[in-house]
Scaffold this motif. Structure first.
Motif, PDB file in Angstrom:
ATOM      1  N   ALA A 181       8.461  15.094  10.993  1.00  0.00           N
ATOM      2  CA  ALA A 181       6.998  14.941  10.985  1.00  0.00           C
ATOM      3  C   ALA A 181       6.363  15.958  10.047  1.00  0.00           C
ATOM      4  CB  ALA A 181       6.443  15.099  12.396  1.00  0.00           C
ATOM      5  N   VAL A 182       5.089  15.699   9.720  1.00  0.00           N
ATOM      6  CA  VAL A 182       4.311  16.587   8.857  1.00  0.00           C
ATOM      7  C   VAL A 182       3.162  17.171   9.677  1.00  0.00           C
ATOM      8  CG1 VAL A 182       2.865  16.737   6.793  1.00  0.00           C
ATOM      9  CG2 VAL A 182       4.887  15.249   6.806  1.00  0.00           C
ATOM     10  N   LEU A 183       3.106  18.503   9.730  1.00  0.00           N
ATOM     11  CA  LEU A 183       2.093  19.215  10.495  1.00  0.00           C
ATOM     12  C   LEU A 183       1.174  19.933   9.519  1.00  0.00           C
ATOM     13  CD1 LEU A 183       1.424  20.183  13.492  1.00  0.00           C
ATOM     14  CD2 LEU A 183       2.645  22.283  12.846  1.00  0.00           C
ATOM     15  N   VAL A 184      -0.132  19.674   9.619  1.00  0.00           N
ATOM     16  CA  VAL A 184      -1.093  20.361   8.765  1.00  0.00           C
ATOM     17  C   VAL A 184      -1.713  21.486   9.585  1.00  0.00           C
ATOM     18  CG1 VAL A 184      -3.187  20.136   7.397  1.00  0.00           C
ATOM     19  CG2 VAL A 184      -1.567  18.246   7.518  1.00  0.00           C
ATOM     20  N   THR A 185      -1.641  22.709   9.080  1.00  0.00           N
ATOM     21  CA  THR A 185      -2.205  23.847   9.802  1.00  0.00           C
ATOM     22  C   THR A 185      -3.359  24.456   9.000  1.00  0.00           C
ATOM     23  OG1 THR A 185      -0.634  25.365   8.769  1.00  0.00           O
ATOM     24  CG2 THR A 185      -0.010  24.427  10.890  1.00  0.00           C
ATOM     25  N   THR A 186      -4.318  25.052   9.710  1.00  0.00           N
ATOM     26  CA  THR A 186      -5.426  25.718   9.042  1.00  0.00           C
ATOM     27  C   THR A 186      -5.318  27.220   9.305  1.00  0.00           C
ATOM     28  OG1 THR A 186      -6.923  25.673  10.925  1.00  0.00           O
ATOM     29  CG2 THR A 186      -6.852  23.710   9.545  1.00  0.00           C
ATOM     30  N   ARG A 187      -6.052  27.967   8.515  1.00  0.00           N
ATOM     31  CA  ARG A 187      -5.989  29.423   8.590  1.00  0.00           C
ATOM     32  C   ARG A 187      -6.395  29.932   9.970  1.00  0.00           C
ATOM     33  NH1 ARG A 187      -9.213  31.184   3.855  1.00  0.00           N
ATOM     34  NH2 ARG A 187      -7.540  30.079   2.804  1.00  0.00           N
ATOM     35  N   TYR A 188      -7.215  29.150  10.651  1.00  0.00           N
ATOM     36  CA  TYR A 188      -7.731  29.624  11.932  1.00  0.00           C
ATOM     37  C   TYR A 188      -6.962  29.065  13.117  1.00  0.00           C
ATOM     38  CZ  TYR A 188     -11.189  30.928   8.592  1.00  0.00           C
ATOM     39  OH  TYR A 188     -11.793  31.459   7.486  1.00  0.00           O
ATOM     40  N   GLY A 189      -5.788  28.520  12.831  1.00  0.00           N
ATOM     41  CA  GLY A 189      -4.925  28.145  13.942  1.00  0.00           C
ATOM     42  C   GLY A 189      -4.951  26.699  14.341  1.00  0.00           C
ATOM     43  N   GLY A 190      -5.875  25.916  13.740  1.00  0.00           N
ATOM     44  CA  GLY A 190      -5.883  24.495  14.052  1.00  0.00           C
ATOM     45  C   GLY A 190      -4.653  23.814  13.469  1.00  0.00           C
ATOM     46  N   SER A 191      -4.280  22.705  14.045  1.00  0.00           N
ATOM     47  CA  SER A 191      -3.176  21.953  13.466  1.00  0.00           C
ATOM     48  C   SER A 191      -3.272  20.481  13.876  1.00  0.00           C
ATOM     49  CB  SER A 191      -1.829  22.529  13.893  1.00  0.00           C
ATOM     50  OG  SER A 191      -1.589  22.248  15.252  1.00  0.00           O
ATOM     51  N   ARG A 192      -2.701  19.621  13.029  1.00  0.00           N
ATOM     52  CA  ARG A 192      -2.670  18.187  13.352  1.00  0.00           C
ATOM     53  C   ARG A 192      -1.456  17.581  12.674  1.00  0.00           C
ATOM     54  NH1 ARG A 192      -5.444  15.432   8.673  1.00  0.00           N
ATOM     55  NH2 ARG A 192      -5.949  17.138   7.289  1.00  0.00           N
ATOM     56  N   ILE A 193      -0.927  16.548  13.308  1.00  0.00           N
ATOM     57  CA  ILE A 193       0.164  15.792  12.707  1.00  0.00           C
ATOM     58  C   ILE A 193      -0.445  14.735  11.795  1.00  0.00           C
ATOM     59  CG2 ILE A 193       1.995  14.109  13.204  1.00  0.00           C
ATOM     60  CD1 ILE A 193       2.946  16.757  14.049  1.00  0.00           C
ATOM     61  N   VAL A 194       0.057  14.624  10.569  1.00  0.00           N
ATOM     62  CA  VAL A 194      -0.421  13.589   9.646  1.00  0.00           C
ATOM     63  C   VAL A 194       0.704  12.594   9.413  1.00  0.00           C
ATOM     64  CG1 VAL A 194      -1.349  13.080   7.368  1.00  0.00           C
ATOM     65  CG2 VAL A 194      -1.960  15.202   8.519  1.00  0.00           C
ATOM     66  N   ASP A 195       0.439  11.359   9.732  1.00  0.00           N
ATOM     67  CA  ASP A 195       1.455  10.324   9.619  1.00  0.00           C
ATOM     68  C   ASP A 195       1.446   9.723   8.210  1.00  0.00           C
ATOM     69  OD1 ASP A 195       3.458   8.582  10.307  1.00  0.00           O
ATOM     70  OD2 ASP A 195       2.351   7.623  11.951  1.00  0.00           O
ATOM     71  N   MET A 196       2.358   8.797   7.975  1.00  0.00           N
ATOM     72  CA  MET A 196       2.316   8.008   6.758  1.00  0.00           C
ATOM     73  C   MET A 196       1.041   7.163   6.775  1.00  0.00           C
ATOM     74  SD  MET A 196       6.233   6.645   6.897  1.00  0.00           S
ATOM     75  CE  MET A 196       6.186   5.709   5.398  1.00  0.00           C
ATOM     76  N   LEU A 197       0.691   6.647   5.598  1.00  0.00           N
ATOM     77  CA  LEU A 197      -0.454   5.750   5.508  1.00  0.00           C
ATOM     78  C   LEU A 197      -0.207   4.499   6.354  1.00  0.00           C
ATOM     79  CD1 LEU A 197      -3.130   4.884   4.097  1.00  0.00           C
ATOM     80  CD2 LEU A 197      -1.714   3.862   2.317  1.00  0.00           C
TER      81      LEU A 197
ATOM     82  N   ALA B 103       0.800  -1.232   0.000  1.00  0.00           N
ATOM     83  CA  ALA B 103       0.000   0.000   0.000  1.00  0.00           C
ATOM     84  C   ALA B 103       0.828   1.275   0.000  1.00  0.00           C
ATOM     85  CB  ALA B 103      -0.934   0.010   1.206  1.00  0.00           C
ATOM     86  N   GLY B 104       2.118   1.158   0.155  1.00  0.00           N
ATOM     87  CA  GLY B 104       2.949   2.356   0.094  1.00  0.00           C
ATOM     88  C   GLY B 104       3.108   3.068   1.422  1.00  0.00           C
ATOM     89  N   GLY B 105       2.580   2.498   2.499  1.00  0.00           N
ATOM     90  CA  GLY B 105       2.674   3.165   3.792  1.00  0.00           C
ATOM     91  C   GLY B 105       3.687   2.514   4.713  1.00  0.00           C
ATOM     92  N   LYS B 106       3.317   2.451   5.994  1.00  0.00           N
ATOM     93  CA  LYS B 106       4.288   1.985   6.986  1.00  0.00           C
ATOM     94  C   LYS B 106       4.687   0.526   6.779  1.00  0.00           C
ATOM     95  CE  LYS B 106       4.004   5.178  10.679  1.00  0.00           C
ATOM     96  NZ  LYS B 106       4.001   5.422  12.109  1.00  0.00           N
ATOM     97  N   ALA B 107       3.714  -0.325   6.449  1.00  0.00           N
ATOM     98  CA  ALA B 107       4.041  -1.742   6.274  1.00  0.00           C
ATOM     99  C   ALA B 107       4.984  -1.930   5.090  1.00  0.00           C
ATOM    100  CB  ALA B 107       2.763  -2.560   6.069  1.00  0.00           C
ATOM    101  N   SER B 108       4.747  -1.172   4.016  1.00  0.00           N
ATOM    102  CA  SER B 108       5.632  -1.256   2.861  1.00  0.00           C
ATOM    103  C   SER B 108       7.048  -0.848   3.248  1.00  0.00           C
ATOM    104  CB  SER B 108       5.142  -0.320   1.749  1.00  0.00           C
ATOM    105  OG  SER B 108       3.850  -0.672   1.345  1.00  0.00           O
ATOM    106  N   ARG B 109       7.122   0.183   4.058  1.00  0.00           N
ATOM    107  CA  ARG B 109       8.435   0.684   4.449  1.00  0.00           C
ATOM    108  C   ARG B 109       9.170  -0.368   5.300  1.00  0.00           C
ATOM    109  NH1 ARG B 109      10.622   6.314   3.773  1.00  0.00           N
ATOM    110  NH2 ARG B 109      12.555   6.212   4.917  1.00  0.00           N
ATOM    111  N   ARG B 110       8.433  -1.034   6.190  1.00  0.00           N
ATOM    112  CA  ARG B 110       9.066  -2.112   6.968  1.00  0.00           C
ATOM    113  C   ARG B 110       9.639  -3.187   6.049  1.00  0.00           C
ATOM    114  NH1 ARG B 110       4.477  -1.976  10.127  1.00  0.00           N
ATOM    115  NH2 ARG B 110       3.719  -3.991   9.403  1.00  0.00           N
TER     116      ARG B 110
END
Lengths: 373, 373
Positions: B348-364, B48-55
């Motif tokens: 890591a990858v951090l997704v931010t929104t215009r209104y200040g929200g944010s979340r970390i997005v991991d690999m698939l 699938a191209g995500g974490k298992a593939s990387r392992r």
């Protein structure tokens, strides 16, 4: 590991500028490409390296994928790119079972592609690999094949530079299918071209035939007999290199007789050269187990696949030197001259015996031993 | 068409002599290679191209097949061979269904491999192909895919130089699997290397994300909704070329976010560079149908595969010029800057929104959409 099923390779002899020139529609200017493949569906025989494979390649793949190429198809393309001349080839492996006496799919996947480069007159340098894996495949089975590849790469002195992995659902892919592609550098002074073959040229064979195909057949356990036999899978490059060193200018043509066997490879040569091939039956080396299995099963050993042998056509003045070079190289001890090129029968292969018998041997028809590589 | 599942490519920067030098056991001197892949068997997620593939790649393939390489894995290897520098890559295609709105397996097989060359900073020149065909496949279905390949080759200005065909029994291959390998020549002045990325660099995206993955999902007909959506499959080379012409020295890194999507590609960049990636959520172009399908299915569009987009990291002084170059090239109109490279959060990858929200997005993780390419 070529054979007819290889969509074989227009030797693109143009320089980089010609490659770029091809950017401008290499094929028909606006006119639709004529396709002559009339079989309604794919059968096992289309993967067997014989006549059906040839129909598929010449009737469908070549007109669409190699438009405009008039070259005889070969084991690897030699092309000029970025100012260098390189050889380029690929093969997929779907052998069943995955492991068999003498080898396994991983080893075949390395040796087969490197051998295609070798018999095109090139030394393998780098390789890429893709795996199509079956969901549920035991990791240990996969690891064993990756280790087999690793060992074969080391023996061949070739580096792996990349790859890809896909997984398909249970029941598909029989554990794994492996595809490799390889690039190599041409051997100095060696030119492989069926059109350079002349009457009187000698046919060399590097060793006993049929071991691989019969080994796979026995490994499937569908037959009631056993034999002390193992696949001949190996890199033929050391033999090709020895031949090239001793008599490079005398080499006219080479091929590894994989699917479709010696008979199919030589029928292709006969067709591509417009000449005839005479094979001396008694001179063809063969293990008793192969001869016995073929007699029992009604198979012609000349149609059985090999994975570690090659055929070469050499000009007559180089013939003795060529045999000697091969026989003095490890693994080439059983090399010998097994035939010669003739004017007649044009486009055909004639097998003769010491006592005057003779028969025409055609390319493989049908698929008596599917999935041997 | 890379992604994590690509056993990615140690960039072998050595000359031909170094390649030859590798003939002498490139890996551990006699000591067994340590394998750290501990999963007991292969699951769909390994493809699938995500974490298992990387392992799988890092724990099994890389130690055995790329021993000694310390380079970040890349979309294509660049190597010196025969005095020239060439790029080399491969991919297998097992997409289901074979045809879908906007494309088909044959077109993907050409574009995917050419795109891997493009985002490695090279122009595709030549390609080889192998088919694993299922017994019983209608010849018309095969011909349609060969025609699709032929058209894609013409559009890309690439020549096919060879191939191979295998046939497997009914039920074993979903019609066909296609594998391609490609070679290309490096674009002058472009160097793609995650280790050259610096804080403050900008992240460019060539267009809307998720079209391919969601199109395949809908084409399977397993869901109760429809959408006016088609795959984005195409060659990205014209866009890469435009970027290279205008701001070659400003390009630090490129990748086509196929399996695993934008989030996985950028997580790999974060890891390989040791830096953080900030993505501006509102800037990421996306069709409403993709957004809607992802909301319904609980998928993150950042994990959905693309087949005709690419990400680039450019140094800040080139950012405006880069966007402008892409937007002025056909098919690049929706290109924009979607993020930047930061010191934190490292790796890591951090997704931010215009209104200040944010979340970390991991690999698939896992495989919500198997067999999309």
């Amino acid at each position: 590991m070529r054979s007819i099923l290889q969509l074989r390779v227009p030797q693109i002899d143009g320089g980089e500028s010609q490659l770029s020139g091809l950017n401008v529609e290499p094929s028909a200017e606006g006119s639709p490409v004529a396709i002559r493949f009339r079989d309604p569906q794919i059968e096992m025989a289309h993967g067997a390296g014989g006549k059906a494979s040839r129909r598929l390649v010449e009737g469908l793949f070549a007109p669409l994928l190699y438009p405009g190429s008039q070259e005889p198809l070969n084991d690897a393309a030699h092309l000029d790119i970025g100012g260098a001349r390189i050889a380029f080839t690929t093969d997929s492996f779907v052998v069943k079972p995955l492991r068999f006496p003498g080898g396994s799919i991983g080893e075949l996947a390395v040796n087969g592609t490197m051998n295609d480069l070798a018999v095109s007159g090139a030394q393998g340098r780098a390789m890429v690999v893709t795996f199509v894996l079956e969901e549920g495949l035991a990791a240990a089975v996969l690891e064993a094949e990756v280790r087999a590849m690793s060992e074969a790469l080391k023996r061949a002195g070739v580096v792996m530079t990349g790859g890809d992995t896909k997984v398909v659902e249970r029941g598909k892919a029989d554990g794994m299918y492996i595809t490799t592609a390889g690039i190599g550098t041409p051997l100095n002074g060696v030119k492989v071209d069926a059109r350079s073959v002349r009457p009187g040229d000698r046919i060399l064979l590097s060793g006993p035939i049929g071991d691989h195909g019969i080994t796979i057949l026995l490994a499937r356990g569908e037959l009631d007999f056993e034999a002390d036999l193992s696949s001949d899978t190996r890199s033929v490059f050391p033999l090709v290199e020895a031949l090239a060193m001793e008599c490079g200018p005398g080499i006219r043509w080479m091929r590894d007789p994989t699917r479709g066997g010696v008979a199919t490879a030589l029928n292709e040569l006969a067709r591509d050269s417009g000449l005839g091939i005479e094979l001396f039956e008694e001179e063809i080396p063969m293990h008793d187990a192969v001869r016995g299995a073929c007699e029992l099963l009604g198979l012609d050993p000349l149609h059985i696949a090999n994975e570690g042998q090659f055929l070469a056509v050499v000009s007559p003045e180089y013939a003795d030197m060529a045999v000697s070079a091969l026989q003095q190289t490890a693994g080439g001890e059983e090399s010998r001259i097994v035939g010669q090129v003739c004017i007649e029968p044009a486009n055909a292969v004639l097998v003769t015996t010491r006592y005057g018998g003779s028969r025409i041997v055609d390319m493989l028809v049908g698929d008596p031993l599917p999935r041997i590589c």
